[in-house]
Design an enzyme around this catalytic site. Structure first.
Site, PDB file in Angstrom:
ATOM      1  N   SER A 187      -2.684  -7.284  -6.544  1.00  0.00           N
ATOM      2  CA  SER A 187      -3.722  -7.074  -5.540  1.00  0.00           C
ATOM      3  C   SER A 187      -4.818  -6.119  -6.006  1.00  0.00           C
ATOM      4  O   SER A 187      -5.991  -6.313  -5.684  1.00  0.00           O
ATOM      5  CB  SER A 187      -3.091  -6.534  -4.246  1.00  0.00           C
ATOM      6  N   HIS A 229      -5.390  -1.613  -3.266  1.00  0.00           N
ATOM      7  CA  HIS A 229      -6.566  -2.391  -2.879  1.00  0.00           C
ATOM      8  C   HIS A 229      -7.843  -1.560  -2.992  1.00  0.00           C
ATOM      9  O   HIS A 229      -8.844  -2.021  -3.562  1.00  0.00           O
ATOM     10  CB  HIS A 229      -6.406  -2.894  -1.442  1.00  0.00           C
TER      11      HIS A 229
END
Length: 285
Positions: free
Chosen positions: A190, A236
């Site tokens: 991610s 993220h």
């Protein structure tokens, strides 16, 4: 209203940019930056055009990378292949998650000692980027790599694109190591995917395309980041910031100082990543 033309190689993609040699409409995947404007892949390969010869001035990507033959999405496919291969390996041996996942520090009963990044296992910052346990997890991440990676690989060139992916993923791992609970496990691509998203925002702005679709995608992903349970939001955010910085350094700065800004952006992200890991390790020692 005049209809916007479509790319001659990708009819579904509208574009307002044309090849400076043959004047065919070209989309970001097909744009090759030349001394003046952009050229299409055919003109680049043939070296045709008034006032140009095949060896006089080799066209480059918008980021200054050289044009290579073969599959334009080669690195993207390799990265997806590596992630899928590691996923299959995890299914065969779930213990890989414990041995390669991102963890600051934990007690290993079998070894009778503490292990983790703080114990010197810095490789976990990299190996955790390719680990996935659930089908939906690897599926969503690889879709993100496929959708975002292709245009970026074409725009940046293979080497710069690979550097963007790896540095963004490492930055996400470093921020997770710094802010997440020390005994918690983290894994997944991610951080790298959010790095691609950050660079995509820069690319779309650089090409003066409609920002609304990419901004909507960014907002949606940020909402999911903070409202979906069991997501390492640190990876993220770290990847997104690193990707935006690297993207600006590669394509957003002045062309005459492009090499300097690229090295500066890459060096800045790498130094901050290493510094973050060193500071966190010192605090846990």
């Amino acid at each position: 209203m005049e209809q916007v033309p479509s790319c001659y190689r990708h009819p579904a993609v509208e574009t307002g940019v044309r090849c400076t040699r043959c004047e065919r409409p070209i989309c970001p995947d097909c744009m090759v930056e030349a001394s003046v404007g952009f050229q299409c892949p055919e003109c680049v390969r043939s070296g045709s055009g008034t006032g140009h010869s095949a060896g006089a001035s080799r066209p480059r990507t918008i980021a200054g990378g050289t044009i290579t033959g073969g599959d334009p999405q080669l690195v993207t496919k390799i990265l997806i292949g590596v992630n899928l291969a590691v996923f299959l390996a995890v299914l065969a041996d779930p213990g890989l998650v414990v041995r390669l996942g991102l963890v600051g520090l934990r007690f290993d009963g079998s070894a009778g000692d503490f292990v983790g990044v703080a114990d010197g296992q810095w490789y976990r910052l990299l190996t955790s980027m390719f680990l996935h346990q659930a089908v939906w997890h690897v599926g969503f991440n690889m879709l993100g790599v496929w959708w975002l990676g292709g245009p970026l690989e074409a725009a940046l060139g293979r080497a710069r694109y690979l550097a963007l992916y790896l540095l963004s993923g490492l930055a996400g791992s470093a921020l997770t190591y710094l802010l997440a609970p020390v005994y918690g496990f983290s894994l997944g691509a991610s951080g790298a995917v959010f790095g691609l998203l950050g660079a995509t925002v820069v690319l779309v702005r650089r090409l003066k395309y409609d920002m609304r679709p990419v901004m909507a995608l960014l907002v949606l992903n940020l909402v999911l980041t903070f409202f979906w349970a069991n997501i390492a939001w640190q990876a993220h955010i770290g990847g997104l910031i690193a990707g935006a910085v690297l993207g600006y350094g590669m394509i957003g700065g002045p062309r005459e100082r492009r090499a300097v800004t690229q090295w500066a952006a890459g060096g800045l992200v790498l130094v901050l990543t290493v510094l973050t890991v060193v500071v966190r390790t010192a605090a846990l020692s």
